[in-house]
Design a protein around this motif. Structure first.
Motif, mmCIF file in Angstrom:
data_model
loop_
_atom_site.group_PDB
_atom_site.id
_atom_site.type_symbol
_atom_site.label_atom_id
_atom_site.label_comp_id
_atom_site.label_asym_id
_atom_site.label_seq_id
_atom_site.Cartn_x
_atom_site.Cartn_y
_atom_site.Cartn_z
ATOM 1 N N TYR A 1 3.658 5.056 10.813
ATOM 2 C CA TYR A 1 3.995 5.164 9.399
ATOM 3 C C TYR A 1 3.947 3.785 8.753
ATOM 4 C CZ TYR A 1 5.316 10.026 9.742
ATOM 5 O OH TYR A 1 5.284 11.382 9.907
ATOM 6 N N VAL A 2 3.269 3.698 7.617
ATOM 7 C CA VAL A 2 3.113 2.416 6.933
ATOM 8 C C VAL A 2 4.287 2.108 6.011
ATOM 9 C CG1 VAL A 2 0.603 2.465 7.034
ATOM 10 C CG2 VAL A 2 1.773 3.471 5.082
ATOM 11 N N GLU A 3 5.073 3.120 5.662
ATOM 12 C CA GLU A 3 6.210 2.888 4.768
ATOM 13 C C GLU A 3 7.247 2.018 5.468
ATOM 14 O OE1 GLU A 3 4.143 6.559 3.650
ATOM 15 O OE2 GLU A 3 5.102 6.025 5.518
ATOM 16 N N ARG A 4 8.155 1.491 4.659
ATOM 17 C CA ARG A 4 9.184 0.605 5.214
ATOM 18 C C ARG A 4 10.566 1.168 4.925
ATOM 19 N NH1 ARG A 4 5.807 -4.184 3.222
ATOM 20 N NH2 ARG A 4 4.718 -4.726 5.128
ATOM 21 N N GLY A 5 11.511 0.843 5.807
ATOM 22 C CA GLY A 5 12.907 1.194 5.600
ATOM 23 C C GLY A 5 13.162 2.691 5.582
ATOM 24 N N PRO A 6 14.073 3.115 4.697
ATOM 25 C CA PRO A 6 14.420 4.535 4.643
ATOM 26 C C PRO A 6 13.257 5.416 4.191
ATOM 27 C CG PRO A 6 15.880 3.226 3.214
ATOM 28 C CD PRO A 6 14.877 2.306 3.806
ATOM 29 N N ALA A 7 12.293 4.856 3.478
ATOM 30 C CA ALA A 7 11.127 5.645 3.037
ATOM 31 C C ALA A 7 10.339 6.153 4.235
ATOM 32 C CB ALA A 7 10.240 4.805 2.131
ATOM 33 N N LYS A 8 10.314 5.380 5.310
ATOM 34 C CA LYS A 8 9.607 5.794 6.518
ATOM 35 C C LYS A 8 10.250 7.045 7.111
ATOM 36 C CE LYS A 8 8.436 2.490 9.040
ATOM 37 N NZ LYS A 8 8.223 1.347 9.914
ATOM 38 N N TRP B 1 3.295 9.786 -2.893
ATOM 39 C CA TRP B 1 3.657 8.415 -2.502
ATOM 40 C C TRP B 1 2.450 7.690 -1.919
ATOM 41 C CZ3 TRP B 1 9.115 7.008 -1.439
ATOM 42 C CH2 TRP B 1 9.255 5.730 -0.964
ATOM 43 N N ARG B 2 1.678 8.375 -1.116
ATOM 44 C CA ARG B 2 0.536 7.759 -0.440
ATOM 45 C C ARG B 2 -0.758 7.851 -1.238
ATOM 46 N NH1 ARG B 2 1.841 10.360 5.408
ATOM 47 N NH2 ARG B 2 3.652 9.061 5.877
ATOM 48 N N PHE B 3 -0.696 8.294 -2.462
ATOM 49 C CA PHE B 3 -1.874 8.494 -3.307
ATOM 50 C C PHE B 3 -2.884 9.395 -2.603
ATOM 51 C CE2 PHE B 3 -0.431 4.267 -4.909
ATOM 52 C CZ PHE B 3 -0.053 4.701 -6.159
ATOM 53 N N CYS C 1 9.487 8.655 -6.143
ATOM 54 C CA CYS C 1 8.495 8.030 -5.256
ATOM 55 C C CYS C 1 7.367 7.395 -6.055
ATOM 56 C CB CYS C 1 7.926 9.063 -4.288
ATOM 57 S SG CYS C 1 9.074 9.589 -3.016
ATOM 58 N N VAL C 2 6.909 8.077 -7.097
ATOM 59 C CA VAL C 2 5.811 7.528 -7.905
ATOM 60 C C VAL C 2 6.262 6.277 -8.631
ATOM 61 C CG1 VAL C 2 4.344 7.963 -9.907
ATOM 62 C CG2 VAL C 2 4.620 9.708 -8.188
ATOM 63 N N ILE C 3 7.438 6.318 -9.223
ATOM 64 C CA ILE C 3 7.865 5.195 -10.059
ATOM 65 C C ILE C 3 8.280 3.979 -9.220
ATOM 66 C CG2 ILE C 3 10.332 5.641 -10.360
ATOM 67 C CD1 ILE C 3 7.812 4.802 -13.130
ATOM 68 N N THR C 4 8.643 4.174 -7.975
ATOM 69 C CA THR C 4 9.025 3.026 -7.147
ATOM 70 C C THR C 4 7.847 2.526 -6.321
ATOM 71 O OG1 THR C 4 9.852 4.523 -5.441
ATOM 72 C CG2 THR C 4 11.449 3.665 -7.026
ATOM 73 N N PHE C 5 7.553 3.228 -5.262
ATOM 74 C CA PHE C 5 6.530 2.751 -4.340
ATOM 75 C C PHE C 5 5.133 2.854 -4.937
ATOM 76 C CE2 PHE C 5 3.931 2.933 -0.416
ATOM 77 C CZ PHE C 5 4.324 1.718 0.103
ATOM 78 N N VAL D 1 4.210 2.374 -8.085
ATOM 79 C CA VAL D 1 4.003 1.207 -8.942
ATOM 80 C C VAL D 1 3.868 -0.051 -8.087
ATOM 81 C CG1 VAL D 1 5.109 -0.242 -10.687
ATOM 82 C CG2 VAL D 1 5.101 2.238 -10.958
ATOM 83 N N TYR D 2 4.654 -0.144 -7.016
ATOM 84 C CA TYR D 2 4.549 -1.293 -6.116
ATOM 85 C C TYR D 2 3.146 -1.389 -5.524
ATOM 86 C CZ TYR D 2 4.887 -3.904 -1.768
ATOM 87 O OH TYR D 2 4.650 -4.763 -0.741
ATOM 88 N N ARG D 3 2.597 -0.246 -5.087
ATOM 89 C CA ARG D 3 1.249 -0.259 -4.508
ATOM 90 C C ARG D 3 0.195 -0.621 -5.521
ATOM 91 N NH1 ARG D 3 0.004 4.333 -0.252
ATOM 92 N NH2 ARG D 3 -1.993 3.312 -0.473
ATOM 93 N N ILE D 4 0.354 -0.156 -6.747
ATOM 94 C CA ILE D 4 -0.618 -0.496 -7.802
ATOM 95 C C ILE D 4 -0.585 -1.983 -8.067
ATOM 96 C CG2 ILE D 4 -1.152 -0.216 -10.246
ATOM 97 C CD1 ILE D 4 -0.145 2.710 -9.931
ATOM 98 N N LEU D 5 0.589 -2.553 -8.181
ATOM 99 C CA LEU D 5 0.697 -3.987 -8.515
ATOM 100 C C LEU D 5 0.276 -4.882 -7.341
ATOM 101 C CD1 LEU D 5 4.043 -4.017 -10.525
ATOM 102 C CD2 LEU D 5 1.704 -4.186 -11.396
ATOM 103 N N SER D 6 0.410 -4.391 -6.115
ATOM 104 C CA SER D 6 0.093 -5.243 -4.957
ATOM 105 C C SER D 6 -1.340 -5.055 -4.469
ATOM 106 C CB SER D 6 1.073 -4.963 -3.823
ATOM 107 O OG SER D 6 0.909 -3.657 -3.344
ATOM 108 N N GLN D 7 -2.152 -4.249 -5.157
ATOM 109 C CA GLN D 7 -3.544 -4.077 -4.726
ATOM 110 C C GLN D 7 -4.304 -5.377 -4.870
ATOM 111 O OE1 GLN D 7 -5.074 -0.960 -7.160
ATOM 112 N NE2 GLN D 7 -4.360 0.676 -5.834
#
Length: 171
Positions: free
Chosen positions: A11-18, A77-79, A156-160, A162-168
């Motif tokens: 699993y690529v997610e981190r912390g409790p999301a995993k 979450w994983r698009f 999930c969309v608004i947290t992770f 957005v994080y994935r979009i900004l970190s691409q």
């Protein structure tokens, strides 16, 4: 290999999301397996013994709702949704990020406000005592489950998301 090590490896997610992703995927897999078994027993009972499983259609409908809405936060979450990217080669990465952020905001706000309406409909069904036709199961609880999973999806969309979009990175 322990369960924790296996989850960390796959699993690529981190912390409790995993763990949330793992538990939702396990729930969806168990429901799918139960639906498969129910369908097999119903078909064998119907054609070999002329005695189908009572309420199998309702159980299948309920199982599909539970399975789809258990998987929806993880897929979102994983698009994992279908995306048409015909113009991505012609548009710059900054514009793509802005479009991605706008889409994430639109999806999350839509899911969030839609979940309020769905939850109210579930509460109304519970208060009115609406039940399923054959099994007499209260429908409102299933509808409220759909609302809760829609809220989880919006979160999930608004947290992770957005994080994935900004970190691409640039391609």
């Amino acid at each position: 290999m322990s369960l924790s090590a296996w989850i960390n490896q796959h699993y690529v997610e981190r912390g409790p999301a995993k763990w949330l992703a793992f538990s939702l995927e396990v729930a969806a897999a168990i429901i799918l397996f139960v639906l498969m078994g129910l369908t097999c027993v119903d078909v064998v009972g119907r054609y070999l013994f002329n005695s189908p499983v009572h309420g199998s259609v309702e159980l299948t409908e309920i199982g599909l709702a539970l399975m789809v809405f258990a998987a929806m936060p993880v897929v979102t979450w994983r698009f994992g949704h279908v995306v048409v990217d015909l113009l991505d080669r012609f548009i710059g990465t900054r514009i793509l990020k802005v479009i991605g952020l706008l889409v994430a905001l639109l999806i999350s706000s839509s899911m969030f406000f839609l979940a309020f309406r769905i939850f109210d409909l579930g509460a109304r069904s519970i208060l009115r005592g609406v039940i399923t036709e054959y099994l007499s199961f209260p429908r409102g609880y299933i509808v409220q489950y759909i609302a809760v999973m829609s809220w989880v999806t919006a979160f999930c969309v608004i947290t992770f998301g957005v994080y994935r979009i900004l970190s691409q990175e640039k391609k």
